[in-house]
Design an enzyme around this catalytic site. Structure first.
Site, PDB file in Angstrom:
ATOM      1  N   HIS A   1      57.224  40.631  48.813  1.00 24.57           N
ATOM      2  CA  HIS A   1      56.780  40.563  47.191  1.00 24.57           C
ATOM      3  C   HIS A   1      55.772  39.650  47.014  1.00 24.57           C
ATOM      4  O   HIS A   1      56.012  39.443  45.109  1.00 24.57           O
ATOM      5  CB  HIS A   1      58.042  40.731  46.472  1.00 24.57           C
ATOM      6  CG  HIS A   1      59.496  41.019  47.143  1.00 24.57           C
ATOM      7  ND1 HIS A   1      59.383  42.925  47.016  1.00 24.57           N
ATOM      8  CD2 HIS A   1      59.795  40.913  48.167  1.00 24.57           C
ATOM      9  CE1 HIS A   1      60.760  43.364  47.624  1.00 24.57           C
ATOM     10  NE2 HIS A   1      61.052  42.205  48.744  1.00 24.57           N
TER      11      HIS A   1
ATOM     12  N   SER B   1      27.804  33.396  40.356  1.00 20.62           N
ATOM     13  CA  SER B   1      27.367  34.140  39.792  1.00 20.62           C
ATOM     14  C   SER B   1      26.322  34.085  38.626  1.00 20.62           C
ATOM     15  O   SER B   1      25.861  32.577  39.175  1.00 20.62           O
ATOM     16  CB  SER B   1      28.426  33.670  38.829  1.00 20.62           C
ATOM     17  OG  SER B   1      28.692  33.974  37.658  1.00 20.62           O
TER      18      SER B   1
ATOM     19  N   LYS C   1      31.516  29.064  40.251  1.00 18.01           N
ATOM     20  CA  LYS C   1      31.873  30.835  41.086  1.00 18.01           C
ATOM     21  C   LYS C   1      31.380  30.262  42.046  1.00 18.01           C
ATOM     22  O   LYS C   1      29.667  30.184  42.336  1.00 18.01           O
ATOM     23  CB  LYS C   1      31.237  31.553  40.310  1.00 18.01           C
ATOM     24  CG  LYS C   1      32.040  31.995  39.311  1.00 18.01           C
ATOM     25  CD  LYS C   1      33.636  32.345  38.981  1.00 18.01           C
ATOM     26  CE  LYS C   1      34.186  33.589  39.742  1.00 18.01           C
ATOM     27  NZ  LYS C   1      33.882  34.889  39.177  1.00 18.01           N
TER      28      LYS C   1
ATOM     29  N   GLU D   1      35.348  40.701  49.584  1.00 21.03           N
ATOM     30  CA  GLU D   1      35.857  41.708  49.166  1.00 21.03           C
ATOM     31  C   GLU D   1      34.798  43.140  49.664  1.00 21.03           C
ATOM     32  O   GLU D   1      35.447  44.362  49.356  1.00 21.03           O
ATOM     33  CB  GLU D   1      35.323  41.286  47.791  1.00 21.03           C
ATOM     34  CG  GLU D   1      36.156  40.114  47.404  1.00 21.03           C
ATOM     35  CD  GLU D   1      35.272  39.628  45.816  1.00 21.03           C
ATOM     36  OE1 GLU D   1      35.078  40.363  44.759  1.00 21.03           O
ATOM     37  OE2 GLU D   1      34.561  38.348  45.701  1.00 21.03           O
TER      38      GLU D   1
END
Ligand code: ARG
Length: 462
Positions: A161, A282, A288, A295
């Protein structure tokens, strides 16, 4: 300019040229040219068989084979001119053959149809791609094993979880993915068996009256056998659907791994460092460093699932036998293969090059009462029924929360206040090391079980 200038093989029956719009709409040559090698290999085997059976002369067969070899050379060197008016790979190559060698070229299509030809080409192609994907998955398994070996004693929080659950060994976690990709490879091997069957000789749908030798052609092309029913052979695409299903499961596994890498690389987790070379920045936020590769693998998963559903939907209402709808199988297959292969490749590099941040991982595994189950198990060994042991351990966790302490911070007298069964031998039980050491059941995370599993895995892929 509404009509094509190409002469069609079906010209005899037609009085009008093909509408240009239909020609563009129905052409598949932009993508099925990918099958040129398989198409030529199939045609060469077919031509040799026709000569062996006395259906065409040896001279004609030799001319056909030589012509096809020349055409293959032209395609490889980029000299071949593709003609969309000739629809697909089969007609482009056949017409080029006639242009090259004249009359004998017109005999190649004897006893054959594009319907069994395309099924043959795709089966040959997919067979090769299954083997390529299998090798790529092996590479990913090797990367997982080297990660496992490199940090064999590292203990990280295992989650359920998305809550810290129990300590597990880093190599145990890596081996979990190893198992998934092992099953994926088994599925591919199984799918390969049903792919590697020759449909050639089924002709349009009913077989042929000419005295062909299907087994000879099958053997020449490395097929393990021939299809049993000509109608099925030209209309079956379930070998592709099976592959897309296997590819979808591979993508699902890659996507789960991607998701973990994304989480682990976040500032919130800080469990791994990914090399700069495998991240992007970025354009606006200078701080970043994004895990785009992971992804994208996660994102591309949807494409492959989409192709599986697309093809299932394409075939669901088709009457027997061949229908042109089936041409829609190829882009789904090609894009899925490209996507899954590229994803496995990039994931192998990510896995090989990620570095666990051991200090941070160890700090996290020591916080959050991950050994509460070990406390309950300890009480069970002292004779308490598990449900009661669970309750005692739960009360101790509550106490820790109120005191801002971890289980390992508690003194023996604090513990004994909850149960007199707790003794000096509790020491070690509540540490992450003690917890993994205890989990010696087969398949568990104890160091000796994991060492065995690692050795077994290394043996399997050797
Ligand atoms: N390009 C076609 C396909 O991919 C080849 C078979 C065409 N057969 C036909 N009867 N039109 O399905």
């Amino acid at each position: 300019m509404n009509e094509t200038k190409e002469t069609k093989p079906w010209g005899g029956r037609f009085q009008e040229a093909t509408n240009r719009m239909l020609e563009d709409f129905s052409a598949s040559i932009q993508y099925d040219r990918r099958l040129y090698h398989q198409d030529i290999a199939g045609s060469k085997a077919h031509a040799r068989m026709l000569a062996r059976q006395g259906i065409i002369s040896d001279r004609d067969a030799d001319a056909i084979v030589k012509g096809l070899d020349e055409i293959e050379g032209e395609i490889r060197s980029g000299k071949f001119v593709w003609r969309s008016g000739l629809e697909d790979i089969h007609m482009n190559i056949e017409q080029a053959l006639v242009d090259h060698i004249g009359e004998p070229g017109k005999k190649l299509h004897t006893g054959r149809s594009r319907n069994d030809q395309v099924a043959t080409d795709v089966r040959l192609y997919l067979r090769g791609e299954i083997d390529r994907l299998d090798r790529l998955l092996l590479g990913l398994q090797q990367a997982l094993l080297s990660q496992a070996r490199a940090h064999q004693e590292l203990i990280l929080p295992g989650y359920t979880h998305m809550q810290r659950a129990q300590p597990v060994l880093w190599p145990h976690h890596m081996l979990a993915y190893f198992e998934m990709f092992k099953r994926d490879r088994e599925r591919l091997r199984d799918c390969r068996k049903r792919t590697n069957i020759s449909p050639l000789g089924s002709a349009a749908l009913a077989g042929t009256g000419l005295p062909i030798d299907r087994m000879y052609v099958a053997r020449e092309l490395g097929f393990s056998g021939i299809t049993a029913n000509s109608i099925d052979a030209v209309s079956d695409r379930d070998f592709i659907i099976e592959f897309l299903a296997a590819a979808s499961i591979i993508m699902a596994h890659l996507s789960r791994l991607s998701e973990e890498l994304v989480l682990w690389a976040s500032s919130e987790f800080q469990f791994i460092d990914l090399p700069d070379s495998l991240c992007t920045g970025s354009s606006i936020m200078p701080q970043k460093k994004n895990p785009d590769a992971a992804e994208l693998v996660r994102g591309k998963t949807g494409r492959v699932y989409g192709h599986l559903f697309g093809l299932l939907t394409t075939i669901k209402g088709l009457p027997l036998a061949y229908n042109r709808d089936l041409q829609e199988d190829k882009e789904a297959l090609f894009d899925s293969i490209d996507t899954v292969c590229a994803s496995v490749e990039i994931m192998s590099v990510l896995v090989a090059e990620m570095r666990p941040i051991e200090g941070r991982i160890s700090e996290c595994v020591g916080q959050g009462f991950l050994t509460a189950t070990d406390l309950a198990d300890y009480l069970v060994r002292k004779g308490l029924p598990f449900r009661e042991a669970h309750s005692v351990a739960g009360k101790i966790v509550l106490y820790c929360l109120s005191q801002g302490k971890e289980l390992t911070d508690l003194r023996l007298d604090e513990l004994r206040a909850f149960s007199p069964l707790i003794d000096g031998d509790i020491s070690g039980v509540l540490s992450p090391e003690g917890s993994v050491r205890a989990r010696r059941c087969p398949g568990g995370t104890a160091p000796e079980r994991v060492a065995e599993a690692l050795a077994r895995a290394e043996g399997e892929i050797r």
